[in-house]
Design a protein around this motif. Structure first.
Motif, PDB file in Angstrom:
ATOM      1  N   HIS A 169       0.824  -1.202   0.000  1.00  8.33           N
ATOM      2  CA  HIS A 169       0.000   0.000   0.000  1.00  8.33           C
ATOM      3  C   HIS A 169       0.863   1.259   0.000  1.00  8.33           C
ATOM      4  CE1 HIS A 169      -4.065  -1.682   1.604  1.00  8.33           C
ATOM      5  NE2 HIS A 169      -3.417  -2.613   0.940  1.00  8.33           N
ATOM      6  N   SER A 170       2.155   1.109   0.108  1.00  5.26           N
ATOM      7  CA  SER A 170       3.063   2.236   0.330  1.00  5.26           C
ATOM      8  C   SER A 170       3.104   3.194  -0.863  1.00  5.26           C
ATOM      9  CB  SER A 170       4.473   1.720   0.604  1.00  5.26           C
ATOM     10  OG  SER A 170       5.400   2.790   0.673  1.00  5.26           O
ATOM     11  N   PRO A 171       3.201   4.503  -0.591  1.00  8.09           N
ATOM     12  CA  PRO A 171       3.418   5.474  -1.669  1.00  8.09           C
ATOM     13  C   PRO A 171       4.880   5.642  -2.051  1.00  8.09           C
ATOM     14  CG  PRO A 171       3.146   6.643   0.393  1.00  8.09           C
ATOM     15  CD  PRO A 171       2.950   5.177   0.706  1.00  8.09           C
ATOM     16  N   GLU A 172       5.797   5.070  -1.274  1.00  2.05           N
ATOM     17  CA  GLU A 172       7.213   5.332  -1.499  1.00  2.05           C
ATOM     18  C   GLU A 172       7.724   4.828  -2.853  1.00  2.05           C
ATOM     19  OE1 GLU A 172       8.842   7.476   0.177  1.00  2.05           O
ATOM     20  OE2 GLU A 172       7.085   7.691   1.465  1.00  2.05           O
ATOM     21  N   PRO A 173       7.277   3.683  -3.371  1.00  4.94           N
ATOM     22  CA  PRO A 173       7.724   3.302  -4.718  1.00  4.94           C
ATOM     23  C   PRO A 173       7.355   4.327  -5.780  1.00  4.94           C
ATOM     24  CG  PRO A 173       6.861   1.382  -3.581  1.00  4.94           C
ATOM     25  CD  PRO A 173       6.527   2.571  -2.732  1.00  4.94           C
ATOM     26  N   MET A 174       6.170   4.928  -5.680  1.00  2.00           N
ATOM     27  CA  MET A 174       5.797   5.965  -6.648  1.00  2.00           C
ATOM     28  C   MET A 174       6.653   7.204  -6.457  1.00  2.00           C
ATOM     29  SD  MET A 174       4.152   6.983  -9.262  1.00  2.00           S
ATOM     30  CE  MET A 174       2.954   5.678  -9.547  1.00  2.00           C
ATOM     31  N   LEU A 189      -0.225  10.811 -17.247  1.00  2.00           N
ATOM     32  CA  LEU A 189      -1.278  10.007 -16.634  1.00  2.00           C
ATOM     33  C   LEU A 189      -0.649   8.813 -15.938  1.00  2.00           C
ATOM     34  CD1 LEU A 189      -4.321   9.185 -16.316  1.00  2.00           C
ATOM     35  CD2 LEU A 189      -4.109   8.035 -18.542  1.00  2.00           C
ATOM     36  N   VAL A 190      -1.147   8.515 -14.743  1.00  2.00           N
ATOM     37  CA  VAL A 190      -0.793   7.291 -14.024  1.00  2.00           C
ATOM     38  C   VAL A 190      -2.045   6.442 -13.881  1.00  2.00           C
ATOM     39  CG1 VAL A 190      -0.152   6.348 -11.766  1.00  2.00           C
ATOM     40  CG2 VAL A 190       1.200   8.203 -12.771  1.00  2.00           C
ATOM     41  N   ILE A 191      -1.925   5.157 -14.181  1.00  2.00           N
ATOM     42  CA  ILE A 191      -3.003   4.194 -13.965  1.00  2.00           C
ATOM     43  C   ILE A 191      -2.459   3.153 -13.008  1.00  2.00           C
ATOM     44  CG2 ILE A 191      -4.557   2.525 -15.043  1.00  2.00           C
ATOM     45  CD1 ILE A 191      -4.349   4.168 -17.608  1.00  2.00           C
ATOM     46  N   ALA A 192      -3.063   3.053 -11.824  1.00  2.00           N
ATOM     47  CA  ALA A 192      -2.431   2.283 -10.762  1.00  2.00           C
ATOM     48  C   ALA A 192      -3.471   1.870  -9.718  1.00  2.00           C
ATOM     49  CB  ALA A 192      -1.302   3.113 -10.129  1.00  2.00           C
ATOM     50  N   ASP A 193      -3.029   1.691  -8.487  1.00  2.00           N
ATOM     51  CA  ASP A 193      -3.872   1.339  -7.357  1.00  2.00           C
ATOM     52  C   ASP A 193      -3.083   1.652  -6.089  1.00  2.00           C
ATOM     53  OD1 ASP A 193      -2.271  -1.288  -6.866  1.00  2.00           O
ATOM     54  OD2 ASP A 193      -3.062  -1.580  -8.885  1.00  2.00           O
ATOM     55  N   HIS A 194      -3.741   1.528  -4.950  1.00  2.00           N
ATOM     56  CA  HIS A 194      -3.104   1.731  -3.646  1.00  2.00           C
ATOM     57  C   HIS A 194      -2.300   3.034  -3.585  1.00  2.00           C
ATOM     58  CE1 HIS A 194      -3.398  -2.772  -2.270  1.00  2.00           C
ATOM     59  NE2 HIS A 194      -4.558  -2.156  -2.317  1.00  2.00           N
ATOM     60  N   GLY A 195      -1.182   2.994  -2.846  1.00  2.00           N
ATOM     61  CA  GLY A 195      -0.372   4.188  -2.676  1.00  2.00           C
ATOM     62  C   GLY A 195       0.293   4.680  -3.937  1.00  2.00           C
ATOM     63  N   TRP A 196       0.463   3.796  -4.910  1.00  2.00           N
ATOM     64  CA  TRP A 196       1.010   4.222  -6.199  1.00  2.00           C
ATOM     65  C   TRP A 196       0.088   5.272  -6.837  1.00  2.00           C
ATOM     66  CZ3 TRP A 196       5.404   1.362  -8.034  1.00  2.00           C
ATOM     67  CH2 TRP A 196       5.669   0.153  -7.360  1.00  2.00           C
ATOM     68  N   ALA A 197      -1.209   4.995  -6.851  1.00  2.00           N
ATOM     69  CA  ALA A 197      -2.171   5.908  -7.457  1.00  2.00           C
ATOM     70  C   ALA A 197      -2.359   7.160  -6.612  1.00  2.00           C
ATOM     71  CB  ALA A 197      -3.511   5.200  -7.652  1.00  2.00           C
ATOM     72  N   GLY A 198      -2.500   6.975  -5.294  1.00  2.00           N
ATOM     73  CA  GLY A 198      -2.730   8.113  -4.422  1.00  2.00           C
ATOM     74  C   GLY A 198      -1.588   9.113  -4.443  1.00  2.00           C
ATOM     75  N   ARG A 199      -0.363   8.632  -4.376  1.00  2.00           N
ATOM     76  CA  ARG A 199       0.767   9.546  -4.354  1.00  2.00           C
ATOM     77  C   ARG A 199       0.931  10.262  -5.693  1.00  2.00           C
ATOM     78  NH1 ARG A 199       4.638  10.482  -0.748  1.00  2.00           N
ATOM     79  NH2 ARG A 199       2.746  10.410   0.552  1.00  2.00           N
ATOM     80  N   ALA A 200       0.670   9.582  -6.797  1.00  2.00           N
ATOM     81  CA  ALA A 200       0.729  10.250  -8.096  1.00  2.00           C
ATOM     82  C   ALA A 200      -0.265  11.402  -8.141  1.00  2.00           C
ATOM     83  CB  ALA A 200       0.457   9.261  -9.217  1.00  2.00           C
TER      84      ALA A 200
END
Length: 257
Positions: A169-174, A189-200
């Motif tokens: 769920h972490s945003p750190e990879p993004m 545009l970012v298409i993702a899920d979890h913290g990847w999407a939220g942080r973008a």
């Protein structure tokens, strides 16, 4: 893969429990809503919610409206739901954003914290956009986050640690990706899920995300305008192939099939 009509897709979502009576129990959902309201950033999924969502009943109200969970606060345990009509509505909004990306030949980044279930969904959409001339982001090598590596398979960024792909769920990879890309390589545009999407979305990139009924942050992000689109669904059902009709419907609605 045949393209299902909307009613047929709704039936498929309910039958496979991607929506309808889902596997995530009510008490788990309410626990996550409470933790988000109490300021636990693990449940903010990379968004900055400040003190705007400190009442878990407000969170529940958003989730009832945008995801279709049971709206009765007295319902504390047992079955909870995702409204399949809201799922398809989200897919239609996503399709509109995909049409825009294709028309503008945009630069698009795909990422998932659910590699065991959603990597093929993201990969198929990436392939369809590439065929329309979009630039699918190739992430830099050697990225490190959360004591692991940010890597890419089939055009989809994922988190790897100990020779395994991890659910995260972490945003750190993004953060690691966007920092490494810099302004010159920033995706449209970012298409993702979890913290990847939220942080973008939090960092100002147009972001489309899939989210389960126990992950309220992305729905709040869409309500506040930080997320472009949040699609409600069970993000890890028993067979990843169950998502194939959903992906085919989205690509057809976007004119990318």
């Amino acid at each position: 893969m045949p393209i299902l009509s909307r009613p047929a897709l709704v039936e498929h979502l309910v039958r496979t429990r991607i929506a309808g009576d889902v596997a995530t129990p009510r008490d788990n959902n309410l626990s996550h809503y409470r933790k988000l309201a109490n300021g636990d950033r693990h449940y903010w999924l990379g968004l900055e919610l400040g003190d705007r969502w400190t009442d878990e009943q407000d969170v529940l109200a958003v989730m009832a409206e945008r995801c279709g969970v049971v709206d009765d606060p007295a319902h504390r345990v047992g079955q909870d739901t995702i409204d399949p009509e809201l799922t398809v509505d989200g897919l239609d909004r996503m399709a509109a954003r995909l049409r825009k990306a294709a028309a503008g030949r945009e630069r698009v980044l795909f990422a998932t914290g659910h590699p065991g279930s959603l990597i093929d969904v993201h990969s198929r959409v990436a392939a369809a956009l590439r065929a329309q001339g979009c630039d699918i982001v190739r992430i830099p090598g050697g990225l490190i986050a959360d004591e692991g590596y940010v890597v890419q398979f089939a055009d989809v960024a994922v988190f790897e640690r100990g020779a395994s792909l991890w659910h995260t769920h972490s945003p750190e990879p993004m953060n690691a990706i966007l920092d490494a890309l810099g302004e010159s390589g920033r995706p449209d545009l970012v298409i993702a899920d979890h913290g990847w999407a939220g942080r973008a979305g939090q960092r100002g990139v147009d972001s489309v995300g899939y989210a389960d009924c126990n992950d309220p942050a992305l729905f709040i992000g869409e309500a506040e305008g930080t997320m472009q689109v949040t699609i409600p669904l069970d993000d890890h059902v028993v067979d990843p192939r169950f998502y194939e009709p959903l992906t085919a419907y989205t690509l057809a609605a976007a004119g990318l099939a």
